[in-house]
Design a protein around this motif. Structure first.
Motif, PDB file in Angstrom:
ATOM      1  N   TRP A 192       0.809  -1.209   0.000  1.00 24.53           N
ATOM      2  CA  TRP A 192       0.000   0.000   0.000  1.00 24.53           C
ATOM      3  C   TRP A 192       0.851   1.271   0.000  1.00 24.53           C
ATOM      4  O   TRP A 192       2.051   1.252   0.286  1.00 24.53           O
ATOM      5  N   GLY A 193       0.164   2.352  -0.336  1.00 22.22           N
ATOM      6  CA  GLY A 193       0.770   3.673  -0.304  1.00 22.22           C
ATOM      7  C   GLY A 193      -0.313   4.724  -0.173  1.00 22.22           C
ATOM      8  O   GLY A 193      -1.518   4.408  -0.128  1.00 22.22           O
ATOM      9  N   GLY A 232      -4.456   0.315  -1.433  1.00 21.20           N
ATOM     10  CA  GLY A 232      -3.716  -0.888  -1.119  1.00 21.20           C
ATOM     11  C   GLY A 232      -4.056  -2.046  -2.024  1.00 21.20           C
ATOM     12  O   GLY A 232      -5.149  -2.111  -2.599  1.00 21.20           O
ATOM     13  N   LEU A 233      -3.108  -2.931  -2.164  1.00 25.47           N
ATOM     14  CA  LEU A 233      -3.253  -4.159  -2.934  1.00 25.47           C
ATOM     15  C   LEU A 233      -3.098  -5.339  -1.981  1.00 25.47           C
ATOM     16  O   LEU A 233      -2.170  -5.362  -1.167  1.00 25.47           O
ATOM     17  N   LYS A 246      10.338  -7.757 -10.110  1.00 29.39           N
ATOM     18  CA  LYS A 246      10.055  -6.322 -10.199  1.00 29.39           C
ATOM     19  C   LYS A 246      10.147  -5.693  -8.810  1.00 29.39           C
ATOM     20  O   LYS A 246      10.095  -6.379  -7.790  1.00 29.39           O
ATOM     21  N   SER A 247      10.232  -4.379  -8.791  1.00 31.78           N
ATOM     22  CA  SER A 247      10.266  -3.672  -7.512  1.00 31.78           C
ATOM     23  C   SER A 247       8.881  -3.691  -6.875  1.00 31.78           C
ATOM     24  O   SER A 247       7.864  -3.891  -7.558  1.00 31.78           O
ATOM     25  N   TYR A 252       2.959  -2.792  -7.344  1.00 33.07           N
ATOM     26  CA  TYR A 252       1.824  -2.003  -6.842  1.00 33.07           C
ATOM     27  C   TYR A 252       1.173  -1.194  -7.955  1.00 33.07           C
ATOM     28  O   TYR A 252      -0.049  -1.274  -8.180  1.00 33.07           O
ATOM     29  N   LEU A 253       1.984  -0.441  -8.702  1.00 29.60           N
ATOM     30  CA  LEU A 253       1.436   0.432  -9.744  1.00 29.60           C
ATOM     31  C   LEU A 253       0.863  -0.369 -10.906  1.00 29.60           C
ATOM     32  O   LEU A 253      -0.163   0.013 -11.487  1.00 29.60           O
TER      33      LEU A 253
END
Length: 481
Positions: A192-193, A232-233, A246-247, A252-253
């Motif tokens: 999440w962010g 959030g995911l 991947k980062s 997330y994106l």
């Protein structure tokens, strides 16, 4: 050196919603309560979305006006975009004075509750960690404590009863009882962010939580009072591991870009925080209470955050523990009776929410969620509106609150050993029949419902003394006549 008392009637470990609720209620009843919290509040915590049942508990502890006055985002309901269907849930359809909730910053919300506990007579010590517990047989009787950032000096505090609200670290269940069981079905990772300058949600729906399913998981979007949106995911660990080349930010994106509903509100938005992650594994302790202790909140069990029930289960268990313990301390009921009431009531609340979450992960149609909600409650009637009302009552937490206040719903089966055996069996069945290899068939079936109900038989043959919660003239348990 910290000025810790040498004795307290009730020691509460943990200052989150479960611990602060239980401590406040007991202090308001005149008991000597000490609460130890290893952090110094405010401290960051994910889990911003509350459900209406929290308002009832806030009323009971006398903190609702403080929370209302703080200015948290008003939450009128939820929007689900799930398995090719979309629908709204409106808390205004609930009865009484509990027709809304909040979207909160948990650092601010939890500090308000802990400060309120102090104002109600709880002896609160922040930055104090429990290093170890001492036992008399299986009963905890004292704790060795130190400052969190300075462990060279310790002090001992003795107590009559312990409420372990130590969160996911789970002092009693992980260090001493070693009885935590993880659900293999819900081995997820949350990522999440926080975003700013997002588009507002639909007019008239400001403040709702938006939930959207994806191929490998689901997304949440929660608008907050400071102008940010928590996004959030939740993704299964298997899919997460497949993407780990991947980062974390890219995972997330890219997941947000796959969405249909939520991404449109983020088109103008800017990610203004680091992307964080946490293993989001659901679990339960084998037992929630025994001689001398109650385990509350995340220390006892954790449920996938899909229905935003985390704070509900925390405050609900805090209320159950306080009411049970108040009657025990007044010698109104035996310790065994209070333990039995707490164990069965809290576990029922947890398990039936688990069933509904499981149905979502099966990607059923919404009518099946509504139907299953009715099977898990006392509601009757099969028309669509009635089924949706039952579903709303269940996931808003109001069904749990109603259960503990109604005499007729408190004749739980006295079969702790059988409950544990059936729980273990049911967990294995769920992991076998709801894994990610396509064997998803148990939750929607009558077979599952009959097995689930066998855990909570209300038959007179196996029932024992029933209890329900009363709040006047004192908080405690009353017995069914």
């Amino acid at each position: 050196m910290f000025d810790l008392p040498t004795f307290t009637q009730v020691l509460v470990i943990g200052g989150g919603p479960a611990g602060s609720t239980a401590a406040t209620l007991l202090a308001r009843e005149g008991f000597n309560v000490t609460l130890l919290e290893k952090e110094i509040f405010p401290r960051y915590h994910i889990g911003e979305s509350l459900i209406p049942s929290s308002l009832k508990v806030l009323d009971l502890i006398g903190a609702r006006e403080k929370i209302d006055a703080h200015g948290f985002q008003y939450k009128p309901g939820a929007h689900y975009c799930w398995a090719d269907e979309s629908w709204d849930l409106n808390f205004s359809d609930l009865s009484g004075n509990f027709t809304y909730s909040y979207q909160v910053r948990r650092d601010e919300f939890d500090k308000l509750l802990l400060d309120h506990a102090k104002s109600q007579g709880v002896k609160v010590f922040e930055g104090v960690e429990v290093c170890s517990l001492s036992f008399e047989g299986e009963r905890p009787i004292s704790a060795i404590c130190s400052l969190t950032n300075e462990k060279s000096q310790t002090k001992e505090i003795c107590f009559d009863f312990l409420i372990d609200a130590s969160g996911r670290s789970g002092l009693m269940s992980t260090r001493y009882l070693k009885n935590r069981e993880y659900h293999t079905v819900f081995q997820n990772v949350a990522v999440w962010g926080y975003w700013k300058n997002t588009k507002p949600f639909d007019k008239g729906r400001e403040g709702i939580i938006r939930v959207e399913s994806l191929k490998d998981g689901w997304l949440w979007g929660i608008p907050l009072h400071d102008g940010t949106m928590s996004v959030g995911l939740v993704i299964h660990k298997t899919a997460f591991k497949e993407k780990r080349s991947k980062s974390l930010k890219d995972i997330y994106l890219e997941s947000i870009a796959e969405s249909v509903d939520l991404k449109q509100f983020l088109e103008t938005g800017e990610l203004v925080s680091e992307v964080k992650s946490e293993q989001d594994y659901s679990y339960t302790a084998e037992k929630f209470a025994s001689q001398g202790y109650f385990i509350a909140g995340d220390a006892a069990c954790f449920l996938d955050p899909l229905l935003a029930t985390g704070v509900h289960l925390a405050t609900f268990s805090g209320l159950l523990a306080a009411a049970s313990l108040a009657s025990i301390l007044r010698n109104q009921i035996s310790e065994d009776q209070g333990i039995s009431f707490y164990e069965k009531t809290y576990r029922q609340a947890y398990l039936r929410l688990l069933v509904i979450v499981s149905a979502f992960y099966k990607n059923s149609k919404r009518e099946s969620y509504f139907w299953q909600a009715q099977q898990l409650t006392k509601s009757q009637g099969g028309d669509k509106d009635k089924l949706q009302e039952t579903f709303l009552n269940l996931i808003s937490g109001m069904e749990d609150m109603s259960d503990i206040e109604e005499k007729s719903e408190q004749l739980f089966q006295d079969a702790s050993e059988r409950l544990r055996e059936n729980w273990s069996l049911r967990t294995k069945q769920l992991s076998n029949e709801l894994d990610r290899t396509g064997q998803e068939k148990l939750i929607a079936s009558n077979q599952f419902m009959s097995k689930f109900h066998s855990l909570f038989s209300l038959s007179q043959e196996s029932a024992v003394e029933g209890f329900y919660i009363v709040t006047t003239p004192q908080l405690g348990l009353a017995q069914v006549n």
